[in-house]
Scaffold this motif. Structure first.
Motif, mmCIF file in Angstrom:
data_model
loop_
_atom_site.group_PDB
_atom_site.id
_atom_site.type_symbol
_atom_site.label_atom_id
_atom_site.label_comp_id
_atom_site.label_asym_id
_atom_site.label_seq_id
_atom_site.Cartn_x
_atom_site.Cartn_y
_atom_site.Cartn_z
ATOM 1 N N LYS A 72 4.422 10.771 45.603
ATOM 2 C CA LYS A 72 4.993 10.513 44.519
ATOM 3 C C LYS A 72 6.381 10.734 44.353
ATOM 4 O O LYS A 72 6.931 11.977 44.601
ATOM 5 C CB LYS A 72 4.262 11.186 43.605
ATOM 6 C CG LYS A 72 4.780 10.953 42.029
ATOM 7 C CD LYS A 72 3.772 11.874 41.151
ATOM 8 C CE LYS A 72 4.196 11.732 39.483
ATOM 9 N NZ LYS A 72 3.623 12.492 38.748
ATOM 10 N N GLN B 24 10.330 10.782 42.247
ATOM 11 C CA GLN B 24 11.045 10.811 40.952
ATOM 12 C C GLN B 24 12.491 10.632 41.348
ATOM 13 O O GLN B 24 12.845 10.942 42.319
ATOM 14 C CB GLN B 24 10.686 12.136 40.155
ATOM 15 C CG GLN B 24 9.283 12.242 39.932
ATOM 16 C CD GLN B 24 8.879 13.576 38.918
ATOM 17 O OE1 GLN B 24 9.915 14.269 39.289
ATOM 18 N NE2 GLN B 24 7.807 13.702 38.344
ATOM 19 N N PHE B 25 13.313 10.206 40.070
ATOM 20 C CA PHE B 25 14.634 10.040 40.278
ATOM 21 C C PHE B 25 15.297 11.325 40.064
ATOM 22 O O PHE B 25 14.858 12.162 39.268
ATOM 23 C CB PHE B 25 15.016 9.253 39.083
ATOM 24 C CG PHE B 25 16.477 8.759 39.463
ATOM 25 C CD1 PHE B 25 16.684 7.551 40.465
ATOM 26 C CD2 PHE B 25 17.456 9.448 39.029
ATOM 27 C CE1 PHE B 25 17.965 7.048 40.789
ATOM 28 C CE2 PHE B 25 18.942 8.723 39.660
ATOM 29 C CZ PHE B 25 18.797 7.649 40.362
ATOM 30 N N HIS B 26 15.885 11.876 41.287
ATOM 31 C CA HIS B 26 16.720 12.980 41.083
ATOM 32 C C HIS B 26 18.145 12.780 41.340
ATOM 33 O O HIS B 26 18.657 11.588 41.066
ATOM 34 C CB HIS B 26 16.526 13.827 42.208
ATOM 35 C CG HIS B 26 15.112 14.918 42.008
ATOM 36 N ND1 HIS B 26 15.146 16.102 41.922
ATOM 37 C CD2 HIS B 26 13.641 14.233 41.841
ATOM 38 C CE1 HIS B 26 13.920 16.527 41.529
ATOM 39 N NE2 HIS B 26 13.097 15.411 41.664
ATOM 40 N N TYR C 278 20.327 12.425 43.501
ATOM 41 C CA TYR C 278 20.589 11.522 44.911
ATOM 42 C C TYR C 278 19.703 10.476 44.814
ATOM 43 O O TYR C 278 19.416 9.888 46.023
ATOM 44 C CB TYR C 278 20.751 12.496 45.898
ATOM 45 C CG TYR C 278 22.009 13.511 45.796
ATOM 46 C CD1 TYR C 278 23.322 13.209 45.470
ATOM 47 C CD2 TYR C 278 21.157 14.926 45.674
ATOM 48 C CE1 TYR C 278 24.177 14.252 45.377
ATOM 49 C CE2 TYR C 278 22.267 15.769 45.416
ATOM 50 C CZ TYR C 278 23.522 15.617 45.288
ATOM 51 O OH TYR C 278 24.479 16.595 44.900
ATOM 52 N N TYR D 243 13.308 10.913 45.112
ATOM 53 C CA TYR D 243 12.953 11.809 45.795
ATOM 54 C C TYR D 243 11.686 12.424 45.613
ATOM 55 O O TYR D 243 11.089 12.237 44.463
ATOM 56 C CB TYR D 243 13.991 13.268 45.444
ATOM 57 C CG TYR D 243 13.568 14.439 45.842
ATOM 58 C CD1 TYR D 243 14.112 14.830 47.348
ATOM 59 C CD2 TYR D 243 12.936 15.229 45.131
ATOM 60 C CE1 TYR D 243 13.647 15.990 47.776
ATOM 61 C CE2 TYR D 243 12.615 16.522 46.100
ATOM 62 C CZ TYR D 243 12.987 16.788 47.134
ATOM 63 O OH TYR D 243 12.679 18.149 47.870
ATOM 64 N N GLU E 205 9.177 15.536 46.165
ATOM 65 C CA GLU E 205 8.582 17.071 46.242
ATOM 66 C C GLU E 205 7.549 16.981 47.318
ATOM 67 O O GLU E 205 7.251 17.696 48.467
ATOM 68 C CB GLU E 205 8.400 17.859 45.197
ATOM 69 C CG GLU E 205 7.880 19.132 45.394
ATOM 70 C CD GLU E 205 9.099 19.940 45.911
ATOM 71 O OE1 GLU E 205 10.339 19.720 46.080
ATOM 72 O OE2 GLU E 205 8.905 20.986 46.681
#
Lengths: 167, 442
Positions: free
Chosen positions: A41, A43-45, A47, A50, A52
């Motif tokens: 999964k 998600q937008f981080h 950079y 991304y 986890e």
């Protein structure tokens, strides 16, 4: 059971070696967006996309000695290099799994810089937007990267080429 | 006065066991809390199946959402007048904090895994769709709902605003660590939040920590580390989650086979089974509804569904042993065959669960530009990554702990007739060390 681990192992087996965690993240995301069955999964981080889950899964594979992680000390940070081990290869050989061929796409991705893959991944993250808005969004969320028009054009062509590989 | 700026005549307060009081003065916030989509969060537990292990863990996403709002409110209060802080973003931050978990469904982790859903996507849909929450946000300002959705999705232009809600040291984590510690009753999870709030500084596009506050942050990282292993990764909780996941798989399978007729038609689940969940269907499903089905599915004709529901409702959980996929792959394959031969379907009753199957994360400095670490603001104005300066943080962020467990129903195995196969199953499972009884361990 461990199917998602095995899919990543398949990736490492094909890629041979991957340098950089950021590059690894963007490669898997781009492969996932081009319809390859990675299930991490994202998600937008700061950079770009991304996962986890991907970070933890790679850590698990390292702890199982399926993947080798080499840490290189740079001035302000560390850089990591990943490759599959013999144990990893023999795990993969035992694992019955249907996985489309990754070879061509992985080669295309490996040849690109992580800065460029970040741009491609970010454009793909906003692929529900019309192109013009997509480009505006990339500039808005990544003002510091100052992507040039040429880079954006190259990213558009690259996305088309990677997608074409599906057909 | 514009609705966006409207203040309540008298400040409202919610009594809160973690922050003592949650203060509300903005009309918009007050109205959002009253919206049905936000009230729904009362019916979704914050920690899913953790109450099977820690019976106090019955708190809801509603409690947590108010807590995150309150922490952001206090951070903003401290930021007033500081360089880099634009107070025009205040209401946006408060709304995003309050609504950040709006898309969580019942037992959302299991639901997401089985039905390939994403609660973040539903948060966006609720905020941007035809809902009361959307109506309130748009009444505040045209386009405001989109801004709130962007902050929660971390794609908002002002990264400072995003980092209050979502970063390695954000209001979300600071609330859930303390709240989960309080309700589970464990003694980890405590840290000096007031001190952290006092040493937080806004700079351009992120929140950093004044170097003098490093020890308070060390405590926060330690509590995060301990909570992950002691509460979130607890193997008994995972056993309950394994069973829950298998119930959902089984019900979906039975629905898809068409030949099976449910005594209680799974009306509320059908769109989840078919993979086309409309917003109103998503909002309708809460933990009360799920429990109702599980209760009644104990009377279904399908033996597996009936058994799994009976286990879940009565906390008759699977046992587990440690499992090393590197050393035990061949044994696992043998077990799979032996279970099948013995008439125990291994798809439902022999499950490997890995730490990466859980959604929580650790503090990792990572490498440059991979993800944003915690930065200390040094007296000379330089920024230093936390683990480069703190030995404590360095030692735990470099420590690699991952975990794989093999879950199975010991009672079903024991009920098998004695013979070579049963003996071999037991030899593989119990030969490697201590068997852990998930029903007894805490």
């Amino acid at each position: 059971m461990l199917t998602n681990h095995a899919k990543l192992m398949q990736f490492f087996s094909v890629a041979n070696e991957v340098t950089g965690r950021k590059k690894l993240q963007k490669m898997i995301y781009i492969l996932q967006k081009s319809k390859l069955p990675f299930e991490e999964k994202f998600q937008f981080h700061f950079y770009g996309p991304y996962s986890e889950e991907l970070t933890l899964r790679v850590e698990e594979l390292c702890n199982l000695h399926f993947i080798n992680e080499e840490k290189e000390d740079k001035s302000n940070y560390h850089q990591y290099r990943y490759s599959i081990t013999e144990d990893g290869q023999s795990f993969l050989d035992q694992f019955a799994m249907d996985m489309p061929d990754l070879g061509t796409k992985v080669e295309m991705l490996k040849g690109k810089s992580s800065r460029f893959l970040e741009l491609v991944a970010t454009m793909l993250y906003f692929d529900d937007l019309p192109l013009e808005e997509n480009i505006q969004k990339v500039h808005a969320v990544k003002p510091k990267q100052k992507y040039t028009d040429d880079e954006i054009q190259e990213a558009i062509s690259f996305i088309a080429a990677v997608s074409k590989e599906n057909s | 006065m514009a609705y966006k700026d409207e203040q309540l005549v008298e400040e409202k307060v919610f009594k809160d066991p973690v922050h003592r009081y949650v203060h509300v003065k903005d009309r918009v916030i007050w109205d959002l809390i009253a919206a049905p989509e936000f009230q729904r969060l009362r019916r979704i537990k914050q920690l899913g199946t953790t109450n099977y292990t820690f019976h106090g863990a019955e708190h809801s996403r509603f409690n947590h959402s108010l807590g995150v709002y309150e922490i952001v409110r206090r951070i903003i209060y401290n930021f007033q007048g500081r360089e880099h802080w634009n107070n025009d973003e205040r209401l946006l931050c408060l709304c995003a904090a309050l609504l950040h978990d709006l898309g969580h469904g019942p037992f959302s982790h299991s639901f997401e895994k089985v039905f390939k859903l994403d609660h973040e996507e539903y948060t966006q849909k609720i905020i941007l769709g035809e809902t009361k929450v959307h109506e309130i946000l748009e009444q505040a300002e045209e386009g405001f709902a989109q801004k709130v959705a962007d902050v929660i999705a971390k794609t908002y232009q002002n990264k400072l605003v995003v980092s209050l809600i979502s970063s390695q040291i954000d209001a979300d984590r600071m609330d859930y660590l303390q709240r989960d510690a309080y309700f589970t009753g464990v003694s980890y999870g405590h840290f000096d939040m007031e001190r952290i709030l006092r040493v937080m500084r806004p700079i351009e596009d992120q929140v950093v920590i004044k170097a003098t506050g490093m020890h308070a942050v060390e405590d926060y990282i330690m509590s995060r580390y301990q909570m992950y292993w002691q509460v979130y990764f607890h193997p008994v909780t995972r056993s309950a989650e394994v069973i829950l996941t298998k119930i959902l798989h089984r019900a979906k399978y039975l629905y898809e086979t068409k030949e099976f007729e449910f005594k209680l038609k799974p009306t509320h689940f059908i769109s989840f089974f078919t993979g086309d969940v409309k917003l109103d269907e998503y909002l309708r499903l809460d933990e009360g509804i799920v429990s109702y089905y599980f209760q009644l599915w104990q009377e279904e004709d399908d033996e597996i569904l009936r058994d799994l529901c009976e286990r879940f409702m009565n906390r008759r959980l699977f046992k587990y042993v440690e499992f090393n996929p590197n050393l035990q792959m061949a044994e696992w394959m043998e077990l799979y065959r032996l279970f099948s031969d013995a008439g125990i379907d291994p798809e439902y009753y022999l499950v490997v669960d890995s730490s990466s199957d859980l959604p929580y994360d650790f503090y990792r400095p990572g490498e440059e530009e991979e993800r944003l670490p915690i930065h200390l603001l040094m007296p000379n104005g330089d920024l230093k990554e936390l683990s480069r300066h703190s030995d404590i943080v360095e030692s735990i962020s470099g420590k690699k702990r991952t975990d794989h467990k093999l879950y199975f129903p010991k009672d079903l195995l024991e009920s098998l007739p004695n013979g070579k196969k049963k003996a071999r199953i037991k030899e593989i499972l119990y030969g490697q060390g201590e068997l852990i009884d998930a029903n007894e361990s805490r």
